[in-house]
Design a protein around this motif. Structure first.
Motif, PDB file in Angstrom:
ATOM      1  N   SER A   1      -6.906  39.243   7.061  1.00  0.00           N
ATOM      2  CA  SER A   1      -7.727  38.636   6.009  1.00  0.00           C
ATOM      3  C   SER A   1      -8.214  37.247   6.415  1.00  0.00           C
ATOM      4  CB  SER A   1      -6.915  38.549   4.707  1.00  0.00           C
ATOM      5  OG  SER A   1      -5.738  37.773   4.898  1.00  0.00           O
ATOM      6  N   ALA A   2      -7.424  36.512   7.196  1.00  0.00           N
ATOM      7  CA  ALA A   2      -7.845  35.179   7.634  1.00  0.00           C
ATOM      8  C   ALA A   2      -9.109  35.285   8.486  1.00  0.00           C
ATOM      9  CB  ALA A   2      -6.717  34.504   8.418  1.00  0.00           C
ATOM     10  N   LEU A   3      -9.176  36.298   9.368  1.00  0.00           N
ATOM     11  CA  LEU A   3     -10.346  36.447  10.232  1.00  0.00           C
ATOM     12  C   LEU A   3     -11.542  36.976   9.466  1.00  0.00           C
ATOM     13  CD1 LEU A   3      -8.101  36.075  12.417  1.00  0.00           C
ATOM     14  CD2 LEU A   3      -9.422  37.633  13.853  1.00  0.00           C
ATOM     15  N   THR A   4     -11.318  37.966   8.580  1.00  0.00           N
ATOM     16  CA  THR A   4     -12.458  38.531   7.850  1.00  0.00           C
ATOM     17  C   THR A   4     -13.065  37.510   6.887  1.00  0.00           C
ATOM     18  OG1 THR A   4     -10.888  39.476   6.250  1.00  0.00           O
ATOM     19  CG2 THR A   4     -11.623  40.913   8.039  1.00  0.00           C
ATOM     20  N   ASN A   5     -12.211  36.687   6.229  1.00  0.00           N
ATOM     21  CA  ASN A   5     -12.745  35.648   5.325  1.00  0.00           C
ATOM     22  C   ASN A   5     -13.555  34.620   6.106  1.00  0.00           C
ATOM     23  OD1 ASN A   5     -11.544  36.840   3.132  1.00  0.00           O
ATOM     24  ND2 ASN A   5      -9.667  35.622   3.275  1.00  0.00           N
ATOM     25  N   TRP A   6     -13.035  34.241   7.283  1.00  0.00           N
ATOM     26  CA  TRP A   6     -13.764  33.262   8.101  1.00  0.00           C
ATOM     27  C   TRP A   6     -15.059  33.848   8.637  1.00  0.00           C
ATOM     28  CZ3 TRP A   6     -13.361  33.349  13.836  1.00  0.00           C
ATOM     29  CH2 TRP A   6     -14.140  32.342  14.424  1.00  0.00           C
ATOM     30  N   ALA A   7     -15.027  35.162   9.048  1.00  0.00           N
ATOM     31  CA  ALA A   7     -16.235  35.784   9.579  1.00  0.00           C
ATOM     32  C   ALA A   7     -17.337  35.829   8.538  1.00  0.00           C
ATOM     33  CB  ALA A   7     -15.908  37.205  10.074  1.00  0.00           C
ATOM     34  N   ALA A   8     -16.945  35.947   7.263  1.00  0.00           N
ATOM     35  CA  ALA A   8     -17.954  35.951   6.204  1.00  0.00           C
ATOM     36  C   ALA A   8     -18.481  34.544   5.911  1.00  0.00           C
ATOM     37  CB  ALA A   8     -17.359  36.567   4.933  1.00  0.00           C
ATOM     38  N   ASN A   9     -17.668  33.501   6.226  1.00  0.00           N
ATOM     39  CA  ASN A   9     -18.070  32.104   6.005  1.00  0.00           C
ATOM     40  C   ASN A   9     -17.742  31.296   7.265  1.00  0.00           C
ATOM     41  OD1 ASN A   9     -18.604  32.103   2.868  1.00  0.00           O
ATOM     42  ND2 ASN A   9     -16.653  33.198   3.193  1.00  0.00           N
TER      43      ASN A   9
ATOM     44  N   GLN B   1      -4.472  32.206  13.615  1.00  0.00           N
ATOM     45  CA  GLN B   1      -4.143  33.640  13.590  1.00  0.00           C
ATOM     46  C   GLN B   1      -4.459  34.291  14.930  1.00  0.00           C
ATOM     47  OE1 GLN B   1      -2.197  36.060  11.984  1.00  0.00           O
ATOM     48  NE2 GLN B   1      -3.252  35.520  10.077  1.00  0.00           N
ATOM     49  N   MET B   2      -5.594  33.905  15.541  1.00  0.00           N
ATOM     50  CA  MET B   2      -5.979  34.474  16.840  1.00  0.00           C
ATOM     51  C   MET B   2      -4.940  34.141  17.900  1.00  0.00           C
ATOM     52  SD  MET B   2     -10.085  33.912  17.230  1.00  0.00           S
ATOM     53  CE  MET B   2     -10.512  32.707  16.009  1.00  0.00           C
ATOM     54  N   GLU B   3      -4.477  32.903  17.899  1.00  0.00           N
ATOM     55  CA  GLU B   3      -3.516  32.483  18.900  1.00  0.00           C
ATOM     56  C   GLU B   3      -2.177  33.205  18.735  1.00  0.00           C
ATOM     57  OE1 GLU B   3      -3.837  30.577  21.570  1.00  0.00           O
ATOM     58  OE2 GLU B   3      -5.984  30.491  21.140  1.00  0.00           O
ATOM     59  N   SER B   4      -1.829  33.525  17.496  1.00  0.00           N
ATOM     60  CA  SER B   4      -0.583  34.278  17.286  1.00  0.00           C
ATOM     61  C   SER B   4      -0.698  35.690  17.871  1.00  0.00           C
ATOM     62  CB  SER B   4      -0.250  34.339  15.793  1.00  0.00           C
ATOM     63  OG  SER B   4      -1.199  35.128  15.092  1.00  0.00           O
ATOM     64  N   PHE B   5      -1.899  36.274  17.794  1.00  0.00           N
ATOM     65  CA  PHE B   5      -2.105  37.597  18.384  1.00  0.00           C
ATOM     66  C   PHE B   5      -2.137  37.510  19.905  1.00  0.00           C
ATOM     67  CE2 PHE B   5      -3.398  38.946  14.144  1.00  0.00           C
ATOM     68  CZ  PHE B   5      -2.902  40.244  14.096  1.00  0.00           C
ATOM     69  N   ARG B   6      -2.654  36.393  20.456  1.00  0.00           N
ATOM     70  CA  ARG B   6      -2.764  36.264  21.917  1.00  0.00           C
ATOM     71  C   ARG B   6      -1.399  36.419  22.580  1.00  0.00           C
ATOM     72  NH1 ARG B   6      -2.297  32.276  25.792  1.00  0.00           N
ATOM     73  NH2 ARG B   6      -1.670  30.732  24.227  1.00  0.00           N
ATOM     74  N   SER B   7      -0.382  35.870  21.987  1.00  0.00           N
ATOM     75  CA  SER B   7       0.950  35.943  22.600  1.00  0.00           C
ATOM     76  C   SER B   7       1.523  37.359  22.564  1.00  0.00           C
ATOM     77  CB  SER B   7       1.893  34.983  21.875  1.00  0.00           C
ATOM     78  OG  SER B   7       2.018  35.337  20.500  1.00  0.00           O
ATOM     79  N   ASN B   8       0.948  38.217  21.724  1.00  0.00           N
ATOM     80  CA  ASN B   8       1.473  39.584  21.609  1.00  0.00           C
ATOM     81  C   ASN B   8       0.742  40.573  22.505  1.00  0.00           C
ATOM     82  OD1 ASN B   8       3.495  39.079  19.651  1.00  0.00           O
ATOM     83  ND2 ASN B   8       1.939  39.000  18.036  1.00  0.00           N
ATOM     84  N   PHE B   9      -0.510  40.252  22.860  1.00  0.00           N
ATOM     85  CA  PHE B   9      -1.251  41.164  23.724  1.00  0.00           C
ATOM     86  C   PHE B   9      -0.632  41.191  25.115  1.00  0.00           C
ATOM     87  CE2 PHE B   9      -4.920  40.491  20.735  1.00  0.00           C
ATOM     88  CZ  PHE B   9      -5.027  41.822  20.359  1.00  0.00           C
ATOM     89  N   ARG B  10      -0.797  42.296  25.809  1.00  0.00           N
ATOM     90  CA  ARG B  10      -0.183  42.483  27.134  1.00  0.00           C
ATOM     91  C   ARG B  10      -0.622  41.406  28.114  1.00  0.00           C
ATOM     92  NH1 ARG B  10      -1.139  47.823  31.038  1.00  0.00           N
ATOM     93  NH2 ARG B  10      -0.789  46.736  32.999  1.00  0.00           N
TER      94      ARG B  10
ATOM     95  N   ASP C   1     -18.949  28.781   8.691  1.00  0.00           N
ATOM     96  CA  ASP C   1     -19.137  27.333   8.693  1.00  0.00           C
ATOM     97  C   ASP C   1     -18.010  26.602   7.974  1.00  0.00           C
ATOM     98  OD1 ASP C   1     -21.509  27.684  10.056  1.00  0.00           O
ATOM     99  OD2 ASP C   1     -22.681  27.899   8.197  1.00  0.00           O
ATOM    100  N   ASP C   2     -17.116  27.344   7.367  1.00  0.00           N
ATOM    101  CA  ASP C   2     -16.007  26.726   6.636  1.00  0.00           C
ATOM    102  C   ASP C   2     -14.951  26.306   7.655  1.00  0.00           C
ATOM    103  OD1 ASP C   2     -13.632  26.251   5.128  1.00  0.00           O
ATOM    104  OD2 ASP C   2     -14.480  27.408   3.466  1.00  0.00           O
ATOM    105  N   ALA C   3     -14.741  24.994   7.801  1.00  0.00           N
ATOM    106  CA  ALA C   3     -13.828  24.468   8.822  1.00  0.00           C
ATOM    107  C   ALA C   3     -12.392  24.882   8.552  1.00  0.00           C
ATOM    108  CB  ALA C   3     -13.943  22.941   8.886  1.00  0.00           C
ATOM    109  N   ALA C   4     -12.000  24.893   7.265  1.00  0.00           N
ATOM    110  CA  ALA C   4     -10.618  25.259   6.933  1.00  0.00           C
ATOM    111  C   ALA C   4     -10.349  26.710   7.290  1.00  0.00           C
ATOM    112  CB  ALA C   4     -10.363  25.015   5.447  1.00  0.00           C
ATOM    113  N   LEU C   5     -11.331  27.566   6.966  1.00  0.00           N
ATOM    114  CA  LEU C   5     -11.161  28.979   7.305  1.00  0.00           C
ATOM    115  C   LEU C   5     -11.152  29.172   8.818  1.00  0.00           C
ATOM    116  CD1 LEU C   5     -13.502  30.700   4.674  1.00  0.00           C
ATOM    117  CD2 LEU C   5     -11.001  30.532   4.650  1.00  0.00           C
ATOM    118  N   GLU C   6     -11.958  28.397   9.522  1.00  0.00           N
ATOM    119  CA  GLU C   6     -11.997  28.519  10.979  1.00  0.00           C
ATOM    120  C   GLU C   6     -10.651  28.108  11.582  1.00  0.00           C
ATOM    121  OE1 GLU C   6     -14.644  26.985  14.810  1.00  0.00           O
ATOM    122  OE2 GLU C   6     -14.865  26.015  12.836  1.00  0.00           O
TER     123      GLU C   6
END
Length: 573
Positions: free
Chosen positions: A71-79, A92-101, A81-86
């Motif tokens: 939801s954090a990514l989808t809300n930001w993708a819809a807005n 959230q992206m960085e948390s996924f980076r550590s899990n990818f192979r 320009d929102d710095a807080a959402l970005e």
């Protein structure tokens, strides 16, 4: 020619033919064994390679789909320009980076075309935004193509010129709550490491490659054949799998297997195989469709490398020696163990065929022929017993059917057919013995009135009672029967005119007396005729019927005896 001569001649012929044909048999057999083995190995290898690929990808695909549903990514993708959402989305992206192979990810937004990326070295920390995707740039066409097609998931081997990397990319569309596409997320797997771990397994004689749904090569040990950025290339410009083959028939065959598996849809585990030529050597190609990723896995087996025909030479030697020894032993045992028991069994079969179950002594060696002879002997005994029992049952059933066909079901007396047969027998006996016999014909007085007033059930009861009284009024050897309706006929033999009249009167009196005891008085009219030698059945029945008619015309409940000279004796009570 006897069976013995034929078998021994066959044995000699087999020895000669086996010596000449061993080499040809070996070649055909070895080639067949290798091909069958190769097909089994191809199916196993295809499934094994497919499982290794899916095992490596399924976790990464699952994580990418989980990332796309954040939801954090989808809300930001819809807005965007929102710095807080970005900020929250990047966290959230960085948390996924550590899990990818390979500890990398990418995110591309539809709203502004911004492309975000970070790699295993965390090289782009705090600057994950790398560049803006442009529809006019060929290198960015993959993104807009996937967005246009609306495919939720896609695998693609593609070089990223901006980042300077070539990877196996896992692309997953990101949608908002309404289902509208707002971006794309995924991760990239190192192509060189993936080829080394999954494709270039280093086993001589086995070649593995993966192609996409349209046959474009995606993973192959020779990078020159890989079709990079397949999604944006028009058909005809892709490096498809048929480039690996020179013979047009091989190309057509491999593409045909792909089409066949496509028609089967999502039936995972189906494997098609066939022989092709690669670099002048015969290979067995095994193909499987992987519906989870939309790719095909192809395994090429060089059978001459994996299993040379020389490995089977000991098998040919064992085959030849075993055949020769077996044929020699066959010569010594055939006479005592097979031929003689078969001949005695043949003689027994002939006797059974002729209908005789008295069998001669059968040879019963301790083998299948002996067991067969023993089974046949027991079968013949059982068959003979069953035949005798069946004949007895058929005779008994026939007699019973004949009896039932001549019995009136209501009264239990003879029916008209039974009476006709007894009448013919008495006519023949009268001719042979020059003697006469009596015929009594009677019917129940006013029976129609009884039926109409009391009902047919009461009428049937009266018929049964009259039948009982009729049997009681005649002698044990006389033949009472129901002619039909309320009419009864009795054949008296031996008989004379006096006995005829006496029994006729007794019947009439007995019916009248016994019926009174039941509370429903019944009387009968009785006609009689004494038949003489030479009288026909028509004559006899006509006179008896005429006598009955006269008894009824005279007032009923009477006995009337008719004679050939029309003299009647009438008696009234």
């Amino acid at each position: 020619m006897s069976l013995k001569t034929r078998i021994l001649g066959l044995a000699a012929s087999l020895i000669i033919v086996a010596s000449l044909a061993s080499w040809l048999a070996y070649r055909e057999l070895s080639e067949s064994i290798i091909e069958r083995w190769g097909q089994q190995v191809a199916e196993i290898q295809v499934r094994y390679d497919s499982a290794r690929l899916l095992q490596s990808l399924e976790r990464e695909i699952g994580l990418a789909k989980q990332m796309a549903s954040s939801s954090a990514l989808t809300n930001w993708a819809a807005n965007p320009d929102d710095a807080a959402l970005e900020s929250e989305a990047i966290r959230q992206m960085e948390s996924f980076r550590s899990n990818f192979r390979d500890n990398n990810y990418f995110v591309a937004l539809v709203e502004n075309g911004h492309y975000y990326y970070n790699n295993e070295e965390n090289e782009y920390a705090d600057s994950q935004f790398r560049y803006v995707l442009d529809k006019e740039k060929p290198d960015d066409a993959w993104f807009f193509q996937l967005i246009e097609e609306g495919r939720d998931f896609h695998l693609n081997v593609n070089p990223d010129t901006e980042l300077g990397v070539t990877k196996l990319w896992i692309d997953v569309l990101m949608r908002d709550e309404t289902g509208e596409i707002v971006g794309m997320v995924g991760t990239g797997l190192s192509l060189d490491a993936f080829l080394q771990d999954i494709v270039d397994i280093g086993q001589e004689g086995i070649t593995t490659l993966f192609v996409d749904y349209n046959g474009a090569i995606q993973l192959y040990r020779d990078r020159n054949y890989i079709d990079f950025a397949s999604i944006i290339k028009p058909e005809g410009q892709k490096n498809t799998v048929d480039l690996l083959f020179e013979d047009p028939q091989d190309k057509q065959q491999i593409l045909g297997m792909l089409q066949l598996l496509k028609k089967r849809g999502d039936q995972a585990g189906q494997v098609e195989s066939g022989f092709v030529t690669v670099d002048g050597r015969k290979h067995l190609a095994g193909v499987a469709f992987l519906p989870a990723i939309g790719w095909f896995e192809i395994t090429l087996l060089d059978l001459n490398t994996l299993l040379p025909q020389s490995f089977l030479w000991p098998l040919a030697a064992v085959f030849l020696v075993t055949l020769l020894v077996s044929l020699l032993l066959f010569h010594f045992i055939i006479q005592s163990r097979i031929l003689k028991p078969i001949m005695s069994l043949e003689h027994a079969v002939e006797k059974v065929r002729e209908g005789s179950f008295d069998l001669p002594r059968l040879e019963k060696p301790d083998n299948e022929v002996g067991w067969l002879a023993d089974h046949f002997e027991k079968m013949a005994q059982k068959l003979g017993q069953s035949t005798r029992e069946l004949e007895a049952k058929v005779a008994q059933r026939t007699d019973e059917l004949n009896r039932l066909a001549r019995i009136d079901p209501l009264t239990g007396l003879k029916n008209r057919r039974g009476l006709d047969e007894v009448l013919e027998e008495e006519i023949q006996r009268a001719r042979r013995q020059d003697s006469g016999f009596g015929v009594i014909w009677l019917d129940i007085d006013h029976f129609k009135t009884i039926n109409d007033s009391l009902g047919h059930q009461a009428g049937d009861q009266i018929l049964c009672r009259v039948a009982l009284w009729l049997k009681a009024g005649v002698r044990p050897y006389d033949h009472p029967g129901r002619w039909g309706g309320d009419e009864f006929v009795v054949l008296l033999s031996p008989c004379d005119p006096g006995t005829l009249e006496q029994i006729a009167r007794r019947i009439r009196e007995l019916v009248e007396q016994e019926s009174r005891k039941t509370g429903a008085a019944v009387t009968v009219s009785v006609g009689g005729f004494f038949a003489r030698p030479g009288d026909t059945s028509d004559t006899i029945l006509r006179h008896a019927d005429r006598a009955l008619y006269r008894a009824k015309a005279g007032g009923r409940n009477q006995v009337c005896i008719d004679t050939l000279d029309d003299e009647t004796a009438l008696s009234e009570d």
